[in-house]
Design an enzyme around this catalytic site. Structure first.
Site, short mmCIF file in Angstrom:
data_model
loop_
_atom_site.label_atom_id
_atom_site.label_comp_id
_atom_site.label_asym_id
_atom_site.label_seq_id
_atom_site.Cartn_x
_atom_site.Cartn_y
_atom_site.Cartn_z
N GLN A 58 -33.44 -45.00 -3.98
CA GLN A 58 -34.84 -44.93 -3.53
C GLN A 58 -35.28 -46.06 -2.73
O GLN A 58 -36.33 -46.03 -2.18
CB GLN A 58 -35.12 -45.37 -5.14
N MET A 59 -34.32 -46.83 -2.22
CA MET A 59 -34.50 -47.82 -1.03
C MET A 59 -34.40 -47.19 0.39
O MET A 59 -34.53 -47.79 1.53
CB MET A 59 -33.72 -49.03 -1.03
N CYS A 60 -34.27 -45.75 0.32
CA CYS A 60 -33.80 -45.11 1.56
C CYS A 60 -32.87 -45.91 2.38
O CYS A 60 -33.18 -45.69 3.69
CB CYS A 60 -35.24 -45.07 2.52
N THR A 61 -31.89 -46.07 1.92
CA THR A 61 -30.88 -47.10 2.76
C THR A 61 -29.31 -46.16 2.69
O THR A 61 -28.73 -46.31 3.32
CB THR A 61 -30.49 -48.41 2.10
#
Length: 203
Positions: A58-61
Site C-alpha cells: 500500500q506504500m507503493c514501494t
C-alpha cells in the site's frame, strides 16, 4: 504560476505520468476547451500520510523491475514534447482515444492540428499497464475544489506563504475546509440518506 510541473506515480505494475495544467486564471477568456487539472484534481480526498500504518504494497514501494525506468523515461519524453509545442504550458490535450479500438487520433509528427507538437502528441496523462504492455491517454479536467491547484489554495499560499503550508502539513482538515470539500462530503452523505432503496419485498 507558469512553471511546468511533471510527475510520475508508480504502482506494482501500473504507472501514471502527467503534466499539470496551468492555473485556471491564466487561460484566455475566449478559451472553450478543457482546462487541464493537476494530479489531485481527480481525487475527492485531501492528501494524507501514506506511510504510517500501511502495508508494504500500500506504500507503493514494491514495483516490477522495469516500471520506474519506463515511467521516468516516458515522463521526460512528455516534457520534451511539451516544450516543443507552440502553446507550451497551455498546449491542449489530444482527442480521446477510440473506446473500441484503443487507438489514438494522430496526424504525424510533422503535421499539427493544434494538439501535436513537432515531436507528436502532448497528452495530459499517460497511464501504463505493464501486465498488458499497454498505455492509454487520459485527460482530466480541473476540479474547482481541488486541494492542490484550486484558486482558494493558490490564493491562500500567495497570502500566507509558508504559514499556509505548515497548516496544510499539520492540520488534517485544513485543506478540506479551505476548498469546501467538507461541504461536498456533507452534501453527498445527505443525498445518500435521501435515497429510498425500498424493501426486499418490492423485488
Amino acid at each position: 504560476m507558469k512553471q511546468i510541473v511533471m510527475n510520475a506515480a508508480l504502482g506494482f505494475d501500473t504507472f501514471v505520468i502527467m503534466r499539470h495544467g496551468p492555473r485556471n486564471t491564466s487561460y484566455a477568456p475566449s478559451h472553450t476547451g478543457i482546462k487541464l487539472g493537476c494530479y489531485f484534481c481527480s481525487d475527492v480526498i485531501a492528501p494524507k500520510d501514506s506511510l504510517s500504518d500501511q502495508t508494504l504494497d500500500q506504500m507503493c514501494t514494491v514495483t516490477r523491475p522495469g516500471l520506474a525506468s519506463i515511467a521516468s523515461s516516458s515522463c521526460v519524453e512528455l516534457l520534451v514534447s511539451l516544450l516543443q509545442h507552440p502553446d507550451g504550458l497551455h498546449a491542449p490535450a489530444p482527442p480521446p482515444m477510440n473506446s473500441k479500438s484503443g487507438e489514438q487520433a494522430y496526424s504525424g509528427g510533422g503535421e499539427t492540428d493544434g494538439t501535436n507538437s513537432i515531436l507528436g502528441l502532448v497528452p495530459h496523462q499517460i497511464r501504463g499497464f505493464l501486465a498488458e504492455f499497454k498505455n492509454i491517454l487520459v485527460t482530466a479536467q480541473q476540479f474547482e475544489r481541488c486541494t492542490g491547484c484550486s484558486e482558494k489554495v493558490i490564493q491562500a499560499y500567495e497570502q500566507d506563504g509558508f504559514e499556509m503550508l505548515l497548516r496544510a502539513f499539520n492540520e488534517d482538515t485544513y485543506l478540506t475546509q479551505l476548498t469546501g470539500l467538507d461541504k461536498l462530503y456533507e452534501e453527498s452523505e445527505a443525498a445518500i440518506a435521501d435515497v429510498d432503496i425500498g424493501d426486499e419485498d418490492d423485488f
